[in-house]
Design a protein around this motif. Structure first.
Motif, PDB file in Angstrom:
ATOM      1  N   GLY A 330       0.790  -1.237   0.000  1.00  0.00           N
ATOM      2  CA  GLY A 330       0.000   0.000   0.000  1.00  0.00           C
ATOM      3  C   GLY A 330       0.813   1.274   0.000  1.00  0.00           C
ATOM      4  O   GLY A 330       0.287   2.350   0.289  1.00  0.00           O
ATOM      5  N   LYS A 331       2.112   1.187  -0.355  1.00  0.00           N
ATOM      6  CA  LYS A 331       2.969   2.381  -0.338  1.00  0.00           C
ATOM      7  C   LYS A 331       2.471   3.456  -1.295  1.00  0.00           C
ATOM      8  O   LYS A 331       2.436   4.640  -0.963  1.00  0.00           O
ATOM      9  CB  LYS A 331       4.415   2.002  -0.710  1.00  0.00           C
ATOM     10  CG  LYS A 331       5.070   1.010   0.224  1.00  0.00           C
ATOM     11  CD  LYS A 331       6.540   0.818  -0.094  1.00  0.00           C
ATOM     12  CE  LYS A 331       6.801   0.269  -1.476  1.00  0.00           C
ATOM     13  NZ  LYS A 331       6.276  -1.094  -1.669  1.00  0.00           N
ATOM     14  N   THR A 332       2.076   3.023  -2.506  1.00  0.00           N
ATOM     15  CA  THR A 332       1.634   3.984  -3.518  1.00  0.00           C
ATOM     16  C   THR A 332       0.404   4.755  -3.051  1.00  0.00           C
ATOM     17  O   THR A 332       0.318   5.972  -3.230  1.00  0.00           O
ATOM     18  CB  THR A 332       1.332   3.266  -4.846  1.00  0.00           C
ATOM     19  OG1 THR A 332       2.501   2.592  -5.290  1.00  0.00           O
ATOM     20  CG2 THR A 332       0.903   4.258  -5.914  1.00  0.00           C
ATOM     21  N   VAL A 333      -0.539   4.051  -2.428  1.00  0.00           N
ATOM     22  CA  VAL A 333      -1.752   4.724  -1.952  1.00  0.00           C
ATOM     23  C   VAL A 333      -1.410   5.734  -0.861  1.00  0.00           C
ATOM     24  O   VAL A 333      -1.957   6.839  -0.821  1.00  0.00           O
ATOM     25  CB  VAL A 333      -2.789   3.693  -1.439  1.00  0.00           C
ATOM     26  CG1 VAL A 333      -3.965   4.393  -0.779  1.00  0.00           C
ATOM     27  CG2 VAL A 333      -3.282   2.832  -2.591  1.00  0.00           C
ATOM     28  N   SER A 334      -0.470   5.386   0.035  1.00  0.00           N
ATOM     29  CA  SER A 334      -0.050   6.323   1.078  1.00  0.00           C
ATOM     30  C   SER A 334       0.566   7.578   0.470  1.00  0.00           C
ATOM     31  O   SER A 334       0.275   8.701   0.893  1.00  0.00           O
ATOM     32  CB  SER A 334       0.950   5.663   2.028  1.00  0.00           C
ATOM     33  OG  SER A 334       0.306   4.793   2.918  1.00  0.00           O
ATOM     34  N   LEU A 335       1.429   7.386  -0.534  1.00  0.00           N
ATOM     35  CA  LEU A 335       2.062   8.538  -1.187  1.00  0.00           C
ATOM     36  C   LEU A 335       1.040   9.389  -1.932  1.00  0.00           C
ATOM     37  O   LEU A 335       1.042  10.618  -1.836  1.00  0.00           O
ATOM     38  CB  LEU A 335       3.142   8.059  -2.162  1.00  0.00           C
ATOM     39  CG  LEU A 335       4.482   7.637  -1.560  1.00  0.00           C
ATOM     40  CD1 LEU A 335       5.415   7.144  -2.651  1.00  0.00           C
ATOM     41  CD2 LEU A 335       5.139   8.799  -0.830  1.00  0.00           C
ATOM     42  N   TYR A 336       0.151   8.738  -2.700  1.00  0.00           N
ATOM     43  CA  TYR A 336      -0.851   9.476  -3.461  1.00  0.00           C
ATOM     44  C   TYR A 336      -1.806  10.229  -2.535  1.00  0.00           C
ATOM     45  O   TYR A 336      -2.266  11.323  -2.859  1.00  0.00           O
ATOM     46  CB  TYR A 336      -1.655   8.518  -4.346  1.00  0.00           C
ATOM     47  CG  TYR A 336      -0.971   8.125  -5.648  1.00  0.00           C
ATOM     48  CD1 TYR A 336       0.315   8.560  -5.941  1.00  0.00           C
ATOM     49  CD2 TYR A 336      -1.605   7.325  -6.594  1.00  0.00           C
ATOM     50  CE1 TYR A 336       0.945   8.198  -7.123  1.00  0.00           C
ATOM     51  CE2 TYR A 336      -0.987   6.963  -7.788  1.00  0.00           C
ATOM     52  CZ  TYR A 336       0.294   7.409  -8.042  1.00  0.00           C
ATOM     53  OH  TYR A 336       0.913   7.064  -9.215  1.00  0.00           O
ATOM     54  N   THR A 337      -2.109   9.641  -1.379  1.00  0.00           N
ATOM     55  CA  THR A 337      -2.966  10.335  -0.418  1.00  0.00           C
ATOM     56  C   THR A 337      -2.292  11.625   0.051  1.00  0.00           C
ATOM     57  O   THR A 337      -2.931  12.675   0.141  1.00  0.00           O
ATOM     58  CB  THR A 337      -3.258   9.417   0.792  1.00  0.00           C
ATOM     59  OG1 THR A 337      -3.930   8.246   0.325  1.00  0.00           O
ATOM     60  CG2 THR A 337      -4.145  10.124   1.807  1.00  0.00           C
ATOM     61  N   GLY A 338      -0.984  11.534   0.340  1.00  0.00           N
ATOM     62  CA  GLY A 338      -0.237  12.730   0.727  1.00  0.00           C
ATOM     63  C   GLY A 338      -0.192  13.761  -0.384  1.00  0.00           C
ATOM     64  O   GLY A 338      -0.377  14.966  -0.144  1.00  0.00           O
ATOM     65  N   LEU A 339       0.035  13.305  -1.634  1.00  0.00           N
ATOM     66  CA  LEU A 339       0.077  14.229  -2.769  1.00  0.00           C
ATOM     67  C   LEU A 339      -1.268  14.916  -2.977  1.00  0.00           C
ATOM     68  O   LEU A 339      -1.324  16.108  -3.305  1.00  0.00           O
ATOM     69  CB  LEU A 339       0.485  13.484  -4.047  1.00  0.00           C
ATOM     70  CG  LEU A 339       1.936  12.985  -4.111  1.00  0.00           C
ATOM     71  CD1 LEU A 339       2.166  12.190  -5.381  1.00  0.00           C
ATOM     72  CD2 LEU A 339       2.913  14.149  -4.021  1.00  0.00           C
ATOM     73  N   ASN A 340      -2.364  14.181  -2.799  1.00  0.00           N
ATOM     74  CA  ASN A 340      -3.692  14.788  -2.946  1.00  0.00           C
ATOM     75  C   ASN A 340      -3.942  15.862  -1.906  1.00  0.00           C
ATOM     76  O   ASN A 340      -4.608  16.864  -2.175  1.00  0.00           O
ATOM     77  CB  ASN A 340      -4.781  13.709  -2.850  1.00  0.00           C
ATOM     78  CG  ASN A 340      -5.045  13.045  -4.189  1.00  0.00           C
ATOM     79  OD1 ASN A 340      -5.086  13.704  -5.218  1.00  0.00           O
ATOM     80  ND2 ASN A 340      -5.206  11.740  -4.193  1.00  0.00           N
ATOM     81  N   ILE A 341      -3.422  15.657  -0.690  1.00  0.00           N
ATOM     82  CA  ILE A 341      -3.567  16.676   0.359  1.00  0.00           C
ATOM     83  C   ILE A 341      -2.794  17.941  -0.025  1.00  0.00           C
ATOM     84  O   ILE A 341      -3.251  19.068   0.201  1.00  0.00           O
ATOM     85  CB  ILE A 341      -3.060  16.116   1.708  1.00  0.00           C
ATOM     86  CG1 ILE A 341      -4.014  15.012   2.205  1.00  0.00           C
ATOM     87  CG2 ILE A 341      -2.946  17.218   2.757  1.00  0.00           C
ATOM     88  CD1 ILE A 341      -3.479  14.217   3.387  1.00  0.00           C
ATOM     89  N   LEU A 342      -1.626  17.766  -0.654  1.00  0.00           N
ATOM     90  CA  LEU A 342      -0.783  18.903  -1.032  1.00  0.00           C
ATOM     91  C   LEU A 342      -1.189  19.549  -2.355  1.00  0.00           C
ATOM     92  O   LEU A 342      -0.769  20.664  -2.658  1.00  0.00           O
ATOM     93  CB  LEU A 342       0.670  18.430  -1.146  1.00  0.00           C
ATOM     94  CG  LEU A 342       1.329  17.941   0.149  1.00  0.00           C
ATOM     95  CD1 LEU A 342       2.655  17.262  -0.161  1.00  0.00           C
ATOM     96  CD2 LEU A 342       1.546  19.100   1.108  1.00  0.00           C
ATOM     97  N   ASN A 343      -1.980  18.841  -3.147  1.00  0.00           N
ATOM     98  CA  ASN A 343      -2.287  19.274  -4.511  1.00  0.00           C
ATOM     99  C   ASN A 343      -3.249  20.456  -4.532  1.00  0.00           C
ATOM    100  O   ASN A 343      -4.462  20.306  -4.460  1.00  0.00           O
ATOM    101  CB  ASN A 343      -2.890  18.090  -5.288  1.00  0.00           C
ATOM    102  CG  ASN A 343      -3.059  18.397  -6.768  1.00  0.00           C
ATOM    103  OD1 ASN A 343      -2.516  19.391  -7.265  1.00  0.00           O
ATOM    104  ND2 ASN A 343      -3.800  17.550  -7.454  1.00  0.00           N
ATOM    105  N   LEU A 360      -3.218  11.547 -11.784  1.00  0.00           N
ATOM    106  CA  LEU A 360      -3.724  12.512 -10.806  1.00  0.00           C
ATOM    107  C   LEU A 360      -3.796  13.893 -11.446  1.00  0.00           C
ATOM    108  O   LEU A 360      -2.782  14.439 -11.878  1.00  0.00           O
ATOM    109  CB  LEU A 360      -2.813  12.551  -9.575  1.00  0.00           C
ATOM    110  CG  LEU A 360      -2.662  11.236  -8.793  1.00  0.00           C
ATOM    111  CD1 LEU A 360      -1.627  11.402  -7.690  1.00  0.00           C
ATOM    112  CD2 LEU A 360      -3.988  10.802  -8.202  1.00  0.00           C
ATOM    113  N   GLU A 361      -4.980  14.440 -11.523  1.00  0.00           N
ATOM    114  CA  GLU A 361      -5.189  15.757 -12.128  1.00  0.00           C
ATOM    115  C   GLU A 361      -4.433  16.825 -11.347  1.00  0.00           C
ATOM    116  O   GLU A 361      -4.482  16.885 -10.119  1.00  0.00           O
ATOM    117  CB  GLU A 361      -6.692  16.082 -12.125  1.00  0.00           C
ATOM    118  CG  GLU A 361      -7.058  17.342 -12.887  1.00  0.00           C
ATOM    119  CD  GLU A 361      -6.894  17.200 -14.388  1.00  0.00           C
ATOM    120  OE1 GLU A 361      -6.667  18.227 -15.050  1.00  0.00           O
ATOM    121  OE2 GLU A 361      -6.991  16.063 -14.891  1.00  0.00           O
ATOM    122  N   GLY A 362      -3.684  17.678 -12.062  1.00  0.00           N
ATOM    123  CA  GLY A 362      -2.968  18.774 -11.419  1.00  0.00           C
ATOM    124  C   GLY A 362      -1.553  18.419 -10.985  1.00  0.00           C
ATOM    125  O   GLY A 362      -0.854  19.262 -10.421  1.00  0.00           O
TER     126      GLY A 362
END
Length: 565
Positions: A330-343, A360-362
């Motif tokens: 689940g590493k990718t999901v953890s990273l993408y979740t963080g990126l979505n918060i920062l996006n 991921l848009e943006g």
């Protein structure tokens, strides 16, 4: 008020199975969701399905049929379309002359009887069954993937047209399968079934005397179908055509993607890899569901203090966050979740991935391509000339990538990446072994997250396990946690997979503090680091898992499967 309820609901109230207020609310909600009262009651755990069946049989004077005793070999598949079965929550059982017997869990479901009568032109006889068993039967009746080959034998396989790309819709969909070749129809059904069952991967595997298709569901592989072995090359060819791969090349591995449009608004990508084995090409497909990247941090399973540590470090202007664990943790999901918060609009985010799994848009995402020299290090060097705020590197594999990532983190950028290590301490020692100077690690890394995925216990059927306190303490529970823990075990029911349904993350979240930095500067080993982590109150993976088991989220057996002492 009671008079406003239907006969079955009224009887359930009088039997004490449900309160009058609950029955009225359930009737309203079921109508709002356009579903029958009985399915609504069972799905929401308001009344036991067996109780409803018994009450309904008594109320309407109908005999109760046990679907467990039904032989699906005689199932009249061609008589009623799947959409009617799902829409009206009723399945045909057997045809006798001009009469068709259908299974229903609610005898007042007259709309289903009339609709099926209209479409079949037959006289309909309703048979009362248990709702939970009916739901399982409906899933089996409408999931005919494993029957796609029933009408074909080995002698007729050479005549099948299985690589006609026109069979796939122009919009990337799978078509309805009506006029497609059996192999095309089978593969389409496998993909849709895997999505429906929540699988993360599909394995198409050729062996000397057999062929099998397996799904990885909740982290565990299970066989989905065993088609004839002679169709192996044809299925490999079909999947390669769908993935835009070279069908004539069978000697080397290939990578591709399939985009599957399952509705006007939802599309799911499959990452495809082929591998030459002794008896043909094994093909593994990873399902890349964009919705998994937008789950939100609360859905991932972090303890409250761990979540706060992650969110605090995400807001830092520079430094490095490392997420570690084996493949499929689940590493990718953890990273993408963080990126979505920062996006957000004021931030420039660039990622280098091998390959890009979810769009991921943006966010500016780059596919690493070693054949043309675009490796992680090259992408990172280019990012630094693109005025980035946040950089995500798919994986730190070598000293060059690690060095550039650390320089980026030291020059005002937030860098996020992954490593394939087993714990936070091992992550630091691995990077030291790569040749990264210890003072760079001590001053650059803000946070390390080590993680695993454990199967969640099914909330409907899990049962308390009688485990003595001293045994729990031997497993690693603290005396305080062992005293108040309620441990549950898997059972298995119609709505889960052997007692489990879904997965939850287990995390070790470590913030690099001055005492930890001191040990890193002194090039301390993993044992020294773990002692300091424990001293500062950072739970290890094992302890985090035991907390999950103590709260009834997962079982002790599952924690023992995914973590070690």
């Amino acid at each position: 008020m009671t008079m406003s309820l239907g006969g079955l609901a009224r009887r359930l109230v009088s039997e004490g199975a449900i309160s009058e207020e609950e029955a009225i609310n359930a009737s309203k909600e079921a109508a709002k969701e356009k579903k029958g009262l009985v399915p609504y009651l069972v799905e929401n755990d308001l009344v036991n399905s067996a109780k409803i069946a018994t009450v309904a049989a008594d109320e309407f004077g109908s005999p109760l049929f046990d679907l467990d005793a039904y032989d699906f070999e005689v199932y009249p598949r061609e008589l009623v379309a799947n959409n009617l079965i799902v829409a009206h929550h009723a399945i045909p059982l057997v045809k006798r002359g001009t009469r068709l017997f259908i299974a229903v869990s609610d005898p007042t479901n007259l709309v289903a009887i009339d609709e099926i009568k209209f479409h079949t032109g037959l006289s309909i006889e309703a048979v009362l069954v248990d709702e939970a068993k009916l739901q399982t039967a409906i899933e089996r009746a409408t999931d005919d993937a494993s029957d796609a080959f029933d009408n074909f034998d080995e002698e007729g396989l050479d005549d099948l047209d299985v690589v006609d790309t026109k069979k796939q819709d122009d919009d990337g969909g799978v078509g309805d399968g009506t006029d497609d070749a059996p192999v095309v129809r089978f593969i389409n059904q496998m993909l849709l079934t895997a999505i429906k069952k929540g699988a993360s991967d599909l394995h198409f595997e050729p062996y000397e005397k057999s062929y099998r298709v397996r799904f990885r569901i909740d982290g565990v592989l299970q066989t989905a179908a065993k088609p004839p072995i002679g169709l192996g090359p044809k299925m490999a060819a079909r999947l390669k055509v769908m993935s835009n791969l070279d069908i004539s090349e069978r000697r080397v591995p290939q990578d591709g993607r399939i985009k599957l449009k399952i509705s006007k608004t939802k599309a799911i990508d499959f990452r495809v890899n082929t591998l030459p084995t002794l008896f043909g090409e094994k093909i593994v497909m990873r399902i890349l569901d964009p919705s998994s990247a937008k789950m939100g941090i609360d859905a991932l399973g972090y303890e409250e203090i761990q979540k706060e540590l992650y969110l605090d470090c995400l807001e830092k202007p520079q430094g490095m966050i490392l997420v570690t664990g084996p493949t499929g943790s689940g590493k990718t999901v953890s990273l993408y979740t963080g990126l979505n918060i920062l996006n957000r609009e004021g931030i420039n985010i660039s990622t280098a991935e091998d390959p890009v799994e979810i769009n991921l848009e943006g966010i500016n995402q780059v596919n690493v391509n070693n054949k043309v020299g675009l490796d992680f290090a090259a992408a990172l060097r280019s990012f630094l000339r693109q005025d980035p705020d946040i950089i995500m590197v798919g994986e730190i594999r070598d000293l060059e990538t690690a060095s550039i990532a650390i320089k980026a983190a030291q020059t005002g950028h937030m860098v996020m990446s992954t490593l394939h290590t087993n714990s936070a301490a091992e992550t630091l020692t691995r990077m030291m072994n790569m040749g990264v100077p210890s003072f760079n690690l001590a001053t650059t890394i803000n946070l390390i997250i080590a993680q695993r995925l454990a199967r969640r216990l099914c909330s409907k059927c899990k049962k308390p396990a009688d485990i003595p306190k001293d045994v729990l303490e031997k497993e690693g529970f603290s005396p305080e946690l062992a005293a108040k823990a309620t441990i549950f075990s898997p059972v298995g029911c119609d709505s889960c997979n052997k007692g489990y349904k879904g997965r939850v993350g287990i995390y070790e979240v470590v913030r690099i503090t001055p005492p930890i930095s001191k040990i890193i500067m002194e090039e301390g080993n993993a044992i020294d680091l773990n002692k300091e982590f424990e001293k500062q109150g950072f739970n290890s993976l094992r302890k985090s898992g035991l907390v999950k088991a103590a709260s009834g989220v997962t079982s002790l057996e599952e924690i023992n499967r995914v973590t070690t002492e």
